[in-house]
Scaffold this motif. Structure first.
Motif, short mmCIF file in Angstrom:
data_model
loop_
_atom_site.label_atom_id
_atom_site.label_comp_id
_atom_site.label_asym_id
_atom_site.label_seq_id
_atom_site.Cartn_x
_atom_site.Cartn_y
_atom_site.Cartn_z
N LYS A 116 31.80 58.40 38.23
CA LYS A 116 31.27 59.76 38.30
C LYS A 116 30.56 60.01 39.62
N ASN A 117 29.84 59.01 40.10
CA ASN A 117 29.08 59.16 41.34
C ASN A 117 29.85 58.72 42.59
N LYS A 118 31.09 58.28 42.39
CA LYS A 118 31.96 57.85 43.49
C LYS A 118 31.33 56.72 44.30
N VAL A 119 30.79 55.74 43.55
CA VAL A 119 30.20 54.55 44.16
C VAL A 119 31.05 53.35 43.74
N VAL A 120 31.48 52.58 44.72
CA VAL A 120 32.36 51.43 44.46
C VAL A 120 31.58 50.27 43.84
N LEU A 121 32.16 49.68 42.78
CA LEU A 121 31.69 48.40 42.24
C LEU A 121 32.69 47.34 42.69
N LEU A 122 32.19 46.28 43.28
CA LEU A 122 33.05 45.19 43.75
C LEU A 122 32.58 43.90 43.10
N ASN A 130 40.38 44.59 30.07
CA ASN A 130 40.29 46.05 30.10
C ASN A 130 39.53 46.60 31.30
N ILE A 131 38.98 45.74 32.13
CA ILE A 131 38.37 46.23 33.38
C ILE A 131 39.44 46.82 34.29
N LYS A 132 40.67 46.38 34.11
CA LYS A 132 41.79 46.92 34.89
C LYS A 132 41.85 48.44 34.81
N ASP A 133 41.50 49.00 33.66
CA ASP A 133 41.60 50.44 33.44
C ASP A 133 40.23 51.13 33.49
N ALA A 134 39.26 50.49 34.14
CA ALA A 134 37.89 51.01 34.14
C ALA A 134 37.68 52.15 35.13
N GLY A 135 38.63 52.39 36.03
CA GLY A 135 38.49 53.52 36.94
C GLY A 135 38.79 53.18 38.38
N ASP A 136 38.98 54.22 39.19
CA ASP A 136 39.39 54.06 40.60
C ASP A 136 38.36 53.38 41.47
N TYR A 137 37.10 53.39 41.07
CA TYR A 137 36.04 52.83 41.92
C TYR A 137 35.65 51.41 41.51
N ILE A 138 36.42 50.81 40.61
CA ILE A 138 36.10 49.48 40.11
C ILE A 138 37.10 48.46 40.66
N PHE A 139 36.59 47.49 41.41
CA PHE A 139 37.41 46.44 42.01
C PHE A 139 36.86 45.07 41.59
N ARG A 140 37.72 44.07 41.62
CA ARG A 140 37.25 42.70 41.41
C ARG A 140 38.20 41.73 42.14
N ILE A 141 37.63 40.59 42.55
CA ILE A 141 38.44 39.61 43.27
C ILE A 141 38.81 38.43 42.36
N THR A 142 38.68 38.63 41.07
CA THR A 142 39.01 37.60 40.08
C THR A 142 40.17 38.08 39.21
N PRO A 143 41.05 37.18 38.79
CA PRO A 143 42.14 37.55 37.89
C PRO A 143 41.61 37.75 36.47
N PRO A 144 42.40 38.39 35.60
CA PRO A 144 41.93 38.72 34.25
C PRO A 144 42.00 37.54 33.28
N ASN A 145 41.33 37.70 32.15
CA ASN A 145 41.28 36.66 31.12
C ASN A 145 42.63 36.37 30.50
N SER A 146 43.53 37.36 30.49
CA SER A 146 44.84 37.11 29.90
C SER A 146 45.53 35.97 30.62
N VAL A 309 32.94 37.78 48.18
CA VAL A 309 32.97 39.22 47.91
C VAL A 309 32.02 39.97 48.84
N THR A 310 30.94 39.32 49.28
CA THR A 310 30.01 39.94 50.22
C THR A 310 30.67 40.12 51.58
N TYR A 311 31.46 39.17 52.00
CA TYR A 311 32.20 39.30 53.25
C TYR A 311 33.27 40.40 53.16
N ILE A 312 33.93 40.50 52.02
CA ILE A 312 34.92 41.57 51.85
C ILE A 312 34.25 42.93 51.90
N LEU A 313 33.09 43.03 51.26
CA LEU A 313 32.31 44.27 51.31
C LEU A 313 31.93 44.62 52.75
#
Length: 373
Positions: A116-122, A130-146, A309-313
Motif C-alpha cells: 500500500k505504501n510502495k515500500v520494498v521488503l527484501l 505463499n509469500i510468492k503471491d504477497a505482492g509486487d513490493y515483496i522480494f526474497r533471496i531464498t527459495p520456497p519451502n515447497s 541481501v544488504t549488498y543487493i539492497l
C-alpha cells in the motif's frame, strides 16, 4: 509594543526557515524488521551481525556520498509486533526499503502495508510458499519451502533409506508449508507417514508426541520446528530412548540448538540455505574472514544471507541514484545476464520477486554443523 511582537515573530520564523534550509541529510536510512527479543532473538542476532558487517564494508568503500544507516525495529517474531514495526519504519522513519522480516508469518502480515505504501521488503529467510503471491513490493533471496520439503523427503527416502516417517511441525506458515511439501513428496516416493502432529511456538513438552512415535516404529522423524522447540524435542527424545534418524530444516540450524540439545543433537540432519561453494569460494572466504575478525566466531547461514541481501539492497539504491520510486523495478531487473553474483550464488528475481536456489544437507558431527557429503 505591537511592533516589537511582530518583529519577534518575524525573527523566530526567519530562524526556523534558516535552520530548515541549512539542515543537511547526514545518512541514507534503510529499515530492518527482525526479532531482537523473545523466542526468535537468536535469529535476530545473526541477522544483525550480517547486516552490520555489510553496512560497515559498504560505508568504508564509500559507495555512496553519505553513509548508509540501518534503523532496526524489533518485531519479536510476532505478526502483531511486526505490523507495529513496519508502520513505524514507513511512517515515522520514512525508509524507502526494508530488510526482512525474518519470519514467514510476519512477512505475510506486513506485506499489505508495504504494498500500500510502495515500500520494498527484501527478505533473506522467510520461506513460506505463499509469500510468492504477497505482492509486487515483496522480494526474497531464498527459495520456497515447497523445494526444501521436497529435498528433505528425497534425502530421507533415497539417502537414509527411510520408509516410515513421523512429522512434528510448527503450527505457523513456516512449519505448515514444510510439513505439506515433505508429506506429499515422501508419499509419492513410496514412503508411509504414520504420525503428523503440530505444536505451537513456545511449546516445551514433547513427551506425548515422542511416546506416540515410539509406538509406531518409524525410522525417521522430520521436525520443522524453530530452534528452542527443536532443542527440547531432541533432548526429550534422547531421554525417552527414541532411537531413529532425525532431520529438520534451516529454522533449527543455528548454534543455539547445539547448546540447547547438547549431545542429543549428534548425528541429526538439517537442510539449510546453500552458499556458492565451488563457484564463489573467494567471496565466501573473504566474508568468513571479515566476520570472524569482527565477531570472533564463525558465521551461520542467516548471517551470510543477510550480509548478501544488504549488498543487493545497496546495489539497487546505488542504481536508483536518489530516485526511490525506481527501486522496485531495479530489483526486478536483477535477472538473467544482470543477476547478482555473490556468496549465496546467483540471485535472479522472477516476476514474483522469487529466486531459484539450492538447499544443502548438514549433519551434526562433534557438536558442529558439517556439510554432509
Amino acid at each position: 509594543m505591537r511592533k516589537f511582537k511582530v518583529l519577534a515573530i518575524i525573527i523566530i520564523i526567519s530562524a526556523y526557515l534558516f535552520a530548515c534550509g541549512n539542515s543537511k541529510k547526514e545518512t541514507i536510512n534503510i529499515g530492518c524488521s527482525l526479532p531482537l527479543t523473545g523466542e526468535g532473538a537468536n535469529y535476530g542476532r545473526s541477522v544483525k551481525e550480517g547486516v552490520d558487517l555489510a553496512i560497515e564494508e559498504i560505508n568504508q568503500s564509500e559507495m555512496f556520498d553519505l553513509p548508509l544507516k540501518v534503523i532496526y525495529e524489533d518485531d519479536k517474531m510476532d505478526p502483531r509486533e511486526g505490523v507495529n514495526a513496519i508502520n513505524k519504519l514507513i511512517t515515522a522513519d520514512n525508509v524507502p526499503i526494508i530488510i526482512g522480516p525474518f519470519g514467514s508469518s510476519i512477512t505475510l502480515a506486513v506485506a499489505p502495508i508495504a504494498n500500500k505504501n510502495k515500500v520494498v521488503l527484501l527478505g533473506a529467510s522467510a520461506t513460506a510458499d505463499n509469500i510468492k503471491d504477497a505482492g509486487d513490493y515483496i522480494f526474497r533471496i531464498t527459495p520456497p519451502n515447497s523445494k526444501q520439503g521436497n529435498d528433505v523427503a528425497s534425502f530421507c527416502f533415497n539417502s537414509l533409506n527411510s520408509k516410515k516417517a513421523a512429522i512434528i511441525y510448527q503450527t505457523n506458515d513456516y512449519g505448515t508449508t514444510l510439513k505439506t511439501a515433505f508429506e506429499s513428496e515422501y508419499l509419492k516416493l513410496g514412503g508411509e507417514v504414520l504420525i503428523v502432529e503440530g505444536v505451537d511456538l513456545g511449546n516445551k513438552d514433547f513427551k506425548t508426541q515422542i511416546l506416540k512415535i515410539k509406538s509406531k516404529q518409524v525410522d525417521v522423524v522430520f521436525f520443522p520446528l524453530h530452534v528452542a522447540e527443536s532443542g527440547n524435542f531432541l533432548k526429550q527424545s534422547k531421554e525417552l530412548g527414541l532411537n531413529v534418524k532425525f532431520i529438520s530444516c534451516d529454522g533449527a540450524m543455528v548454534d543455539d540448538l547445539l547448546k540447547l540439545a547438547g549431545n542429543a543433537a549428534e548425528g541429526t540432519y538439517y537442510t539449510s540455505l546453500a552458499l556458492a561453494y565451488g563457484m564463489n569460494d573467494s567471496l565466501i572466504n573473504s566474508f568468513n574472514t571479515n566476520f570472524k575478525k569482527k565477531y570472533n566466531k564463525e558465521p551461520d547461514v542467516y548471517a551470510a544471507y543477510y550480509y548478501e541481501v544488504t549488498y543487493i539492497l545497496a546495489h539497487a539504491l546505488k542504481k536508483a541514484n536518489g530516485n526511490i520510486g525506481q527501486i522496485k523495478e531495479i530489483l526486478y531487473s536483477i535477472n538473467g545476464e544482470n543477476a547478482y553474483n555473490g556468496i549465496t550464488g546467483l540471485t535472479s528475481f522472477d516476476t514474483y520477486g522469487e529466486v531459484d536456489k539450492s538447499f544443502s544437507i548438514y549433519v551434526v558431527s562433534n557438536n558442529k554443523f558439517s556439510l554432509f557429503k
